[in-house]
Design a protein around this motif. Sequence first.
Motif, short mmCIF file in Angstrom:
data_model
loop_
_atom_site.label_atom_id
_atom_site.label_comp_id
_atom_site.label_asym_id
_atom_site.label_seq_id
_atom_site.Cartn_x
_atom_site.Cartn_y
_atom_site.Cartn_z
N ARG A 182 0.83 -1.21 0.00
CA ARG A 182 0.00 0.00 0.00
C ARG A 182 0.87 1.25 0.00
N SER A 183 0.19 2.39 -0.23
CA SER A 183 0.89 3.68 -0.23
C SER A 183 1.42 4.02 1.16
N LEU A 184 0.69 3.61 2.20
CA LEU A 184 1.15 3.88 3.56
C LEU A 184 2.47 3.16 3.82
N HIS A 185 2.60 1.95 3.31
CA HIS A 185 3.87 1.22 3.44
C HIS A 185 5.02 1.99 2.79
N ALA A 186 4.75 2.54 1.60
CA ALA A 186 5.80 3.29 0.89
C ALA A 186 6.19 4.54 1.68
N PHE A 187 5.21 5.24 2.24
CA PHE A 187 5.50 6.44 3.02
C PHE A 187 6.37 6.11 4.23
N VAL A 188 5.99 5.09 4.96
CA VAL A 188 6.74 4.72 6.17
C VAL A 188 8.14 4.23 5.81
N MET A 189 8.27 3.52 4.69
CA MET A 189 9.57 2.98 4.31
C MET A 189 10.54 4.10 3.92
N VAL A 190 10.06 5.08 3.17
CA VAL A 190 10.93 6.20 2.78
C VAL A 190 11.29 7.04 4.01
N THR A 191 10.34 7.22 4.91
CA THR A 191 10.62 7.97 6.14
C THR A 191 11.66 7.25 6.99
N PHE A 192 11.53 5.94 7.09
CA PHE A 192 12.50 5.16 7.84
C PHE A 192 13.87 5.21 7.19
N ALA A 193 13.91 5.21 5.86
CA ALA A 193 15.20 5.30 5.15
C ALA A 193 15.87 6.63 5.43
N MET A 194 15.11 7.70 5.46
CA MET A 194 15.69 9.01 5.77
C MET A 194 16.26 9.03 7.20
N GLN A 195 15.56 8.36 8.10
CA GLN A 195 16.03 8.32 9.49
C GLN A 195 17.33 7.53 9.62
N ILE A 196 17.41 6.38 8.99
CA ILE A 196 18.57 5.51 9.22
C ILE A 196 19.76 5.89 8.36
N PHE A 197 19.52 6.54 7.22
CA PHE A 197 20.62 6.89 6.32
C PHE A 197 21.07 8.35 6.44
N ALA A 198 20.24 9.22 7.00
CA ALA A 198 20.59 10.63 7.13
C ALA A 198 20.76 11.07 8.57
N LEU A 199 19.80 10.73 9.44
CA LEU A 199 19.85 11.20 10.83
C LEU A 199 20.76 10.35 11.70
N TRP A 200 20.70 9.05 11.53
CA TRP A 200 21.50 8.15 12.36
C TRP A 200 23.01 8.39 12.21
N PRO A 201 23.56 8.56 11.00
CA PRO A 201 25.00 8.85 10.91
C PRO A 201 25.40 10.17 11.57
N MET A 202 24.52 11.16 11.57
CA MET A 202 24.84 12.43 12.23
C MET A 202 25.02 12.22 13.73
N LEU A 203 24.14 11.44 14.33
CA LEU A 203 24.26 11.16 15.76
C LEU A 203 25.52 10.36 16.05
N GLN A 204 25.84 9.41 15.19
CA GLN A 204 27.01 8.58 15.41
C GLN A 204 28.30 9.39 15.32
N LYS A 205 28.36 10.34 14.40
CA LYS A 205 29.56 11.17 14.29
C LYS A 205 29.76 12.02 15.53
N LYS A 206 28.66 12.53 16.08
CA LYS A 206 28.80 13.33 17.30
C LYS A 206 29.20 12.46 18.48
N LEU A 207 28.64 11.26 18.59
CA LEU A 207 29.04 10.34 19.66
C LEU A 207 30.51 9.97 19.53
N LYS A 208 30.97 9.76 18.32
CA LYS A 208 32.36 9.39 18.08
C LYS A 208 33.31 10.50 18.49
N ALA A 209 32.91 11.75 18.25
CA ALA A 209 33.78 12.88 18.58
C ALA A 209 33.74 13.24 20.05
N ARG A 210 32.57 13.07 20.69
CA ARG A 210 32.40 13.52 22.07
C ARG A 210 32.59 12.42 23.10
#
Length: 283
Positions: A182-210
């Motif tokens: 369904r379309s809802l599945h596509a929306f959630v999947m793209v949102t999850f991809a943005m979270q794990i591929f864009a937001l998660w690395p940003m947090l990891q870089k800060k944890l690595k530095a601090r």
Amino acid sequence: WQKVLYERQPFPDNYVDQRFLEELRKNVHARRYRYRAVVFQSGAVVQQLCSVCVFVVTWWYMDAGMLSPQGLFGAALVTSLLGYVLFDAVDGGAGRRESGRTRWADLKSTLVFAAFTYGFSPVLKTLTESVSTDTIYAMSALMLLGHLIFFDYGANAAIVSSTLSLNMAIFASVCLASRLPRSLHAFVMVTFAMQIFALWPMLQKKLKARTPRCYVGVTVLFALAALGGLATVSSVGAVLFASLLLAISCLCPYCLIRLQLLKDNIHGPWDEAEIKEDLSRFL
């Protein structure tokens, strides 16, 4: 004999005297690595491999009907809020004050992205209807591989491109999301991809530095979670993936340090001249 070419001398142009090798130097710019430091730096590669693994396993669960989009969206929302709070708590909000970005601006960006993604989710669902499923899988695999190749692991290299890496990951997520029910599945999947591929690395870089110790702990827990999720899909795949992670984090650093002992770069008067003076005033 003088080492000049602008004076006539009774020697051929390629003549050198016995002092030629006295200026020989070896491994002047060679870096000396420590095993623990190299293992620590390899955590970025391990985490990105685990991110791809978690994303593919999550997509497989949604495609098989074993994971509802509402459940995934709720879990992603909770983890995003926790990560958002942790991102500011790591440095006490110093990074936010330096950038001048407010929480209201973050909320507006999130709402705009969610609204646009939800509005275009029917288009994303039917975007690749004319393309065969095998082609979609092949394209997604190539895009995820390109994401891993071009990702910024901290190396100063020409091949690094964070923008290209993220775009390839999002393209792969759109391709895979178009094969969900369904379309809802596509929306959630793209949102999850943005979270794990864009937001998660940003947090990891800060944890690595601090907080390096916290970074190591999060890396280990994330790798175990990825292996656990993959084991529920394929035990053989989990064993192979675990072997790959161990090879990258343990075996490859050992090989690098051993090969450094065999490095033998020579420097001497035959090297090309390097102009270190600032010549910008002549331009």
